[in-house]
Write an enzyme that holds these catalytic residues in place. Structure first.
Site, PDB file in Angstrom:
ATOM      1  N   ASP A   1     -10.200   1.846  -3.838  1.00 28.40           N
ATOM      2  CA  ASP A   1     -10.751   1.608  -2.500  1.00 28.40           C
ATOM      3  C   ASP A   1     -12.268   1.534  -2.522  1.00 28.40           C
ATOM      4  O   ASP A   1     -12.884   1.087  -1.555  1.00 28.40           O
ATOM      5  CB  ASP A   1     -10.320   2.732  -1.549  1.00 28.40           C
ATOM      6  CG  ASP A   1      -8.948   2.486  -0.945  1.00 28.40           C
ATOM      7  OD1 ASP A   1      -8.423   1.370  -1.086  1.00 28.40           O
ATOM      8  OD2 ASP A   1      -8.402   3.424  -0.329  1.00 28.40           O
TER       9      ASP A   1
ATOM     10  N   ASP B   1       0.832  -1.201   0.000  1.00 29.17           N
ATOM     11  CA  ASP B   1       0.000   0.000   0.000  1.00 29.17           C
ATOM     12  C   ASP B   1       0.870   1.256   0.000  1.00 29.17           C
ATOM     13  O   ASP B   1       2.063   1.222   0.338  1.00 29.17           O
ATOM     14  CB  ASP B   1      -0.922  -0.013   1.217  1.00 29.17           C
ATOM     15  CG  ASP B   1      -2.254   0.665   0.946  1.00 29.17           C
ATOM     16  OD1 ASP B   1      -2.354   1.407  -0.049  1.00 29.17           O
ATOM     17  OD2 ASP B   1      -3.194   0.452   1.734  1.00 29.17           O
TER      18      ASP B   1
END
Length: 744
Positions: free
Chosen positions: A548, A478
C-alpha cells in the site's frame, strides 16, 4: 535426472548443475547426504554418513554405540526415537502417543510432475522438463503411510517437495505437525536471509549469522502476512549478490507458515518449511488423506542474485499460468487514491477519459461501488452496484469505459463482510468467531468462514453474476484483515485445528472456479498491499499489489527485497500523487515512473489535477513502458546497488542474449561535490559494442568495459546547480535516471 543406486539405496537427483542425495538407513528411515553443486551420478556416497560415539546420547539399538538419530542427518525426521531436534512430523493416535517411525517401503520415478489436489503448485508443460521421485514410507504400528515427493527440473536448479499422508489403519490419527520440507546440512556456518517488515514496509532484507539454537520466521495470522514472508535463504559469509553459494526455500502457500533453521550442539543445521504447527491439527480418518503445500528449494553458486534467477524463472514460467502468464500486462490506472469513496459515474468517466488520452489501457474502479458502501463500515458482502453512484450499474459503466478504447477492472474484497450488510443480517453465522466470545474487528469488518463450502458458494454466485453480466477484464482481489477468534461453526471440536488451512483451501477454490469460468480474466492479488504476497497467490494471480506504500523511495526497498524471490512481472507498482499519501514525501514524477516501471506498471492519481508538464511526462512514461514491457516481463533481473546499504539503488533488466538492457539508478538524497561514479553492469556480451544513452548522456562502449570498468554515471556536478547544464547538475533529492544499453 534421477539415479538410484539399488545396492546402496542411494537416491540422486541431478540436472547437470545441481545434486541432491539421500539414502535409506539400515533402520528403514531416510538419511540426508548432500545438496549443492552437481556430483558424479555414478559415485558412491555412503561414506558421507558421519557417526561417532558421543556422551549423553541415546542410541537406536542395544550394543550399537554409534547410531543415534540425534547425530545423523535425516530427510524427514520424527521426534522421540533418539532425535531431540524439532521434527518434520508429529502425529498422535487415539492412545495419546506421539511416537512415529516411518520406514522405507519403496519408490517410483514418474516423468513430469503431478498436480496437488486443491493446492497451488509448480507444473510442467513439455516432455522431459522434470522428473518426480516418490518415496513410500510407513509407520506399521499406526498404519500411517507417507509419500514423499521430490520433483527436479531440467532448466531450473530447483526441487519441489511435498508429502501425502494416508491413514491405512483402523483408527483416526491427528497430524499436529506436517512440514513440507526438511533438510539437514553438514554445518551451520551460514547467514540466514529473511524478508520481514510490516504494513507499508514489507519484505525488508534481514541478514544475520546462524547461532546454536533456532532462527525462525512465521505467521499465525491466517495469511502469509506483512510481517514475514514464507521464505528463508542461507548464504555463506563471503557470498555476495553475484558470487558464492546460496540456498533458497520458498513455500507455495498463503496461510500460516513456519520457516525454521536449527543449529544443534554439533553445528549440524536443520532447515524446515511448511504449515505452522501452532494452531494446526488435522484429523485423518481411516482411509483419509492429507497433502502438504509445496515447498521449493533452490541452489546457486552465483550468489543471491543467482538464487533469485532460479525462483524467477520457475515462478514466472511454471507457477504463474493461464492466459496472462506470457502476455504483456496493460498499463492501468486506479481511482482509489484520487477519489476514495467519493465519486459518481460521470466523475469516473472523466477520470478515465484523461487516462485514455495519456495512453493508459485499463481503468480500475476501486472500493465504494457496491451496497451501502460510502465508508469502511458498511457494504462488504453485498456485491451489487450502488445505484446512487452507478445508475447504469457496473455493466453501464464498463460499456462507457470500453467505448473509450480502454479495458475495465473492478475491486473486490470477497473474503470479508461488514456487520452493516444484507449478507451479515441474513447470515450472521457466516463469519469466523468463537462461540460465547466477542469477535474482534479490523477495519470494521469480519472474516467470512471460507472453510465452509456454502459460504464460498455464496460469494462465488455474487461475483459470477457481475462478471458474466458486464465486460470486466480485471479484478483487484483485496483482503484487509487477518483471522482472529479462529473457529468454525461447521466443524466438530476435534477438527477446529483444521480451520486455518481449510480457510485457505476455500480461498484457492474460489480463485480456481473464477479462473475456469473466466479464463481471460486478469486477477491482481492484494492484502492491504503486501500481506499475502506469496508464491501460492502467484498460481492464481500473475501479479500482486506489492505494498500500500506507493512512495517511490520507500518502494526502492520494498521492490528490491521482493525481488529476492518473486519476478518483477508479479509486482504491481504505480505512480501515485505528491505529496505521497503514506509518507508525505514530494518525489519527482520522473523518479516515480522509473521505480514503478520495474513492475506491473500503472497509476494511482487524478490525472486531471496534473500540470501540463506532468501530463507530458506521464505520456512519455507510458510510451516508454509499452516499448520496453516485453523486456521488463521476460528479461533477466540484476540487483546492482542495494538501498539497504547506501544512498543509491540500482538494478538492471537485460535480454537473455545480452543484446539490450535497461538500468535504473536512483540517488536517494542529494550530496555535495560527490565523487565520479561508475556502475559495473552484468549480462552483456563482452565482445559487443553498445550505445548507452539516458536523458543527459550518450556514448558507445563494448560490453567488457561496461561490465569491468562500468557504466559512467553522468551526475558529475553532484550538489551544485550549473546554469545551462540542462539538469545534469541537478542537486535535487530523490533523483532517478534510466539508462538504455543497446547492442549495435
Amino acid at each position: 535426472m534421477i539415479t538410484v543406486n539399488e545396492k546402496e539405496h542411494v537416491f540422486h537427483l541431478h540436472n547437470g548443475r545441481m545434486s541432491y542425495l539421500f539414502y535409506v538407513m539400515d533402520s528403514g528411515q531416510l538419511g540426508h547426504l548432500y545438496f549443492g553443486k552437481e556430483l558424479r551420478s555414478d559415485g558412491s556416497y555412503l561414506h558421507m554418513v558421519e557417526k561417532a560415539h558421543r556422551p549423553m546420547t541415546t542410541y537406536i539399538t542395544e550394543g550399537d554405540l554409534y547410531t543415534s538419530y540425534e547425530h545423523l542427518r535425516q530427510e524427514y525426521p520424527t521426534y522421540g526415537t533418539s532425535d531431540y531436534r524439532y521434527p518434520a512430523l508429529e502425529v498422535q493416535g487415539t492412545d495419546g502417543s506421539t511416537l512415529c517411525k516411518l520406514e522405507y517401503q519403496g519408490y517410483e520415478i514418474i516423468p513430469g510432475k503431478k498436480p496437488l489436489p486443491g493446492l497451488p503448485a509448480t507444473y510442467v508443460e513439455e516432455k522431459g522438463e522434470a522428473e518426480t521421485l516418490e518415496i513410500r514410507m510407513l509407520d506399521q504400528w499406526r498404519g500411517l503411510e507417507a509419500v514423499l515427493s521430490y520433483t527436479i527440473f531440467r532448466d531450473c536448479d530447483a526441487i519441489a517437495r511435498s508429502v501425502r499422508f494416508i491413514n491405512k489403519g483402523e483408527e483416526a490419527l491427528f497430524l499436529d505437525r506436517a512440514m513440507s520440507l526438511s533438510v539437514d546440512f553438514p554445518d551451520g556456518d551460514y547467514e540466514s536471509v529473511q524478508l520481514s517488515g510490516s504494513w507499508a514496509r514489507e519484505r525488508s532484507i534481514i541478514t544475520r549469522p546462524l547461532q546454536p539454537g533456532v532462527t525462525a520466521v512465521s505467521s499465525m495470522r491466517g495469511n502469509s502476512s506483512h510481517q514475514h514472508n514464507p521464505f528463508l535463504a542461507l548464504k555463506r559469509r563471503h557470498t555476495t549478490e553475484h558470487t558464492g553459494d546460496a540456498y533458497g526455500f520458498s513455500l507455495v502457500y498463503s496461510g500460516n507458515f513456519l520457516a525454521q533453521a536449527e543449529v544443534d550442539n554439533y553445528n549440524v543445521l536443520r532447515v524446515m518449511l511448511g504449515i505452522n504447527p501452532f494452531g494446526f491439527r488435522w484429523k485423518l480418518a481411516p482411509g483419509g488423506e492429507f497433502v502438504t503445500p509445496e515447498a521449493v528449494m533452490v541452489w546457486s553458486n552465483q550468489g543471491l542474485n543467482g538464487m533469485s534467477w532460479q525462483f524467477h524463472a520457475l515462478y514466472k514460467n511454471r507457477l504463474a499460468r493461464g492466459y496472462w502468464r506470457d502476455k504483456e500486462r496493460p498499463v492501468l490506472i486506479n481511482n482509489w487514491e484520487a477519489t476514495m469513496f467519493d465519486y459518481v459515474e460521470d466523475d469516473l468517466v472523466r477520470f478515465a477519459q484523461k487516462a485514455q488520452e495519456c495512453g493508459i489501457e485499463l481503468f480500475v474502479l476501486d472500493d465504494g461501488w457496491f451496497g451501502a458502501r460510502n465508508n469502511d463500515r458498511a457494504g462488504l458482502g453485498d456485491w451489487k452496484p450502488n445505484p446512487a453512484k452507478l445508475p447504469n450499474g457496473i455493466k453501464g459503466l464498463a460499456e462507457r469505459i470500453e467505448a473509450l478504447g480502454m479495458k475495465f477492472g473492478l475491486w473486490f474484497e470477497p473474503e470479508m463482510v461488514n456487520r452493516d450488510s444484507d449478507l451479515f443480517r441474513t447470515h450472521p453465522d457466516y463469519i469466523i468467531q468463537t462461540p460465547g466470545r466477542s469477535p474482534s474487528h479490523g477495519r470494521n469488518q469480519f472474516v467470512l468462514d471460507f472453510s465452509r463450502p456454502e459460504v464460498v458458494d455464496e460469494i462465488y454466485n455474487q461475483m459470477y453474476a457481475l462478471l458474466s453480466n458486464a465486460k470486466i477484464s480485471y479484478i483487484k482481489w483485496d483482503m484487509n484483515r487477518s483471522i482472529s477468534e479462529c473457529y468454525s461453526a461447521s466443524l466438530p471440536a476435534d477438527q477446529q485445528g483444521e480451520v486455518f488451512h481449510r480457510y485457505i483451501l476455500g480461498v484457492y477454490d474460489l480463485h480456481e472456479r473464477l479462473i475456469r469460468a473466466f479464463p481471460e480474466l486478469l486477477i491482481e492479488s492484494c492484502s492491504s498491499g503486501g500481506g499475502r504476497f506469496d508464491a501460492g497467490m502467484l498460481y492464481y494471480a500473475p501479479q500482486g499489489w506489492t505494498s500500500d506504500d506507493s512512495d517511490a523511495i520507500e518502494r526502492l526497498k520494498i521492490q528490491y527485497g521482493t525481488s529476492l524471490v518473486y519476478p518483477i512481472s508479479s509486482m504491481g507498482a504505480h505512480v501515485s500523487a505528491c505529496p505521497n499519501s503514506q509518507v508525505g514525501r514530494n518525489t519527482p514524477i520522473e523518479t516515480r515512473g522509473n521505480v514503478a516501471m520495474t513492475g506491473a506498471f500503472g497509476y494511482e492519481l487524478d490525472l486531471n489535477k496534473l500540470s501540463e508538464e506532468e501530463l507530458k511526462a506521464v505520456k512519455q512514461q507510458v510510451v516508454f513502458y509499452k516499448q520496453n514491457r516485453k523486456l521488463l516481463v521476460q528479461g533477466a533481473f540484476y540487483r546492482l546497488l542495494s538501498p539497504f546499504e547506501g544512498n543509491f539503488a540500482a538494478w538492471e533488466v537485460a535480454e537473455h542474449d545480452g543484446s539490450r538492457a535497461l538500468v535504473t539508478v536512483t540517488r536517494i538524497l542529494s550530496e555535495i561535490n560527490g565523487p565520479y561514479r561508475r556502475l559495473p553492469l552484468l549480462g552483456l556480451d563482452p565482445d559487443r559494442k553498445y550505445h548507452i544513452y539516458s536523458k543527459y548522456l550518450s556514448y558507445e562502449a563494448y560490453g567488457d568495459e561496461l561490465m569491468q570498468f562500468g557504466l559512467m554515471l553522468e551526475d558529475q556536478a553532484s550538489g551544485q546547480i550549473i546554469e545551462g547544464s540542462g539538469g545534469s547538475g541537478s542537486c535535487e533529492d530523490f533523483r532517478s535516471l534510466v539508462y538504455e544499453v543497446v547492442g549495435l
